[in-house]
Design an enzyme around this catalytic site. Sequence first.
Site, PDB file in Angstrom:
ATOM      1  N   ASP A 166      -9.593  -6.758   5.237  1.00 19.10           N
ATOM      2  CA  ASP A 166      -9.966  -7.281   3.921  1.00 19.10           C
ATOM      3  C   ASP A 166     -10.920  -8.458   4.048  1.00 19.10           C
ATOM      4  O   ASP A 166     -11.815  -8.636   3.215  1.00 19.10           O
ATOM      5  CB  ASP A 166      -8.720  -7.689   3.147  1.00 19.10           C
ATOM      6  CG  ASP A 166      -8.031  -6.513   2.483  1.00 19.10           C
ATOM      7  OD1 ASP A 166      -8.687  -5.797   1.709  1.00 19.10           O
ATOM      8  OD2 ASP A 166      -6.839  -6.286   2.749  1.00 19.10           O
ATOM      9  N   GLU A 218      -7.096 -13.417   3.764  1.00 18.97           N
ATOM     10  CA  GLU A 218      -7.921 -12.226   3.984  1.00 18.97           C
ATOM     11  C   GLU A 218      -9.114 -12.166   3.034  1.00 18.97           C
ATOM     12  O   GLU A 218      -9.526 -11.083   2.610  1.00 18.97           O
ATOM     13  CB  GLU A 218      -7.070 -10.960   3.881  1.00 18.97           C
ATOM     14  CG  GLU A 218      -6.085 -10.915   2.724  1.00 18.97           C
ATOM     15  CD  GLU A 218      -5.112  -9.750   2.835  1.00 18.97           C
ATOM     16  OE1 GLU A 218      -5.341  -8.831   3.645  1.00 18.97           O
ATOM     17  OE2 GLU A 218      -4.124  -9.754   2.083  1.00 18.97           O
ATOM     18  N   HIS A 261       0.809  -1.215   0.000  1.00 17.75           N
ATOM     19  CA  HIS A 261       0.000   0.000   0.000  1.00 17.75           C
ATOM     20  C   HIS A 261       0.847   1.272   0.000  1.00 17.75           C
ATOM     21  O   HIS A 261       0.355   2.351   0.302  1.00 17.75           O
ATOM     22  CB  HIS A 261      -0.944  -0.003   1.205  1.00 17.75           C
ATOM     23  CG  HIS A 261      -1.959  -1.093   1.153  1.00 17.75           C
ATOM     24  ND1 HIS A 261      -2.925  -1.173   0.167  1.00 17.75           N
ATOM     25  CD2 HIS A 261      -2.142  -2.172   1.961  1.00 17.75           C
ATOM     26  CE1 HIS A 261      -3.674  -2.246   0.377  1.00 17.75           C
ATOM     27  NE2 HIS A 261      -3.219  -2.872   1.453  1.00 17.75           N
TER      28      HIS A 261
END
Length: 314
Positions: A233, A207, A74
């Site tokens: 997630d 996830e 990210h």
Amino acid sequence: MRKTCLSALFSVLTVAGLAATPVLAQDDVRLNRSIQTLENGEPVFGLFTGNFSLANARALARSNLDYILIDMEHTAHDMETLQEFLLGMTDKLSIVRQGNAQMRTTPIVRLPANGRNDPEWLVKQILDIGAFGIMFPYVETGEEALRAVKAMRYPQPRGSEIAEPAGVRGASPAVASWYWGAADYVQRADTWPLNPQGELLAVMQIESVAGVENAEDIITTPGVGAVFVGPADLSMSMGLPGNHPEVQAAIDSVVELCKRHNVPCGITTNASDIQARLDQGFLFPTVGYWGDAGISGSTEANLRIAREHAGRDD
């Protein structure tokens, strides 16, 4: 300026005034301290960070954290910046004091590719500059976990009892060998616990609904060193808030499988739930997130609670 900075950093493995060559790893010393702690039956505690400054690297390396999850999923995926951060985590004073090249805090990189993507070229570059582990996000099947492990492994010598899963990592160990301080880097750079002497951690993130459904296949893939549940997630994948009983039941099912197969399991925690997560059997939890300037007061408090609850006084 950047080359000058890197040239200065490249000297960190040389013990100033004590030796003219890098400290070499002893055969009987674990370079991956997180693996050593897990082998001793104790949990390890870490932190996600997206701040790649040298000041942050130094502060995290001198914290009581066992590992750092360097988040390149990210944040911008910049290999040169990653290399500088890894160099900044090298604590020369600790090397001098302990007399070996073991890093107190293990650097593990979360790469941007999901399980369904081809990870080989990313894995190769990350390991070739010296990372001690890789976290693979959004792994949903045993086949994806297997591909991740193969990407981390070198092809094994003929006749090896652990030749499978067959490694596909290309051979260019010079920089990583220098960073680790290990002349036998190729032998050590293998996935634990498949290779009991391996120093690399392959961490699979579960996830999604599919990941939970296939959790046992992922967990039992040879070469997987740890599993990490991504609750945010996962809850989005399930279409439910994170505190919903169905989400918590899915998390519970993953950690129970990890315990059954003796694979460390991780999850994000805070001061309100770290003790419960440890009692539940999580051996690889984080105690904070992002780490913009070392560890914050809340992270330090959570880490203290975790270490005390786990009986970690090292």
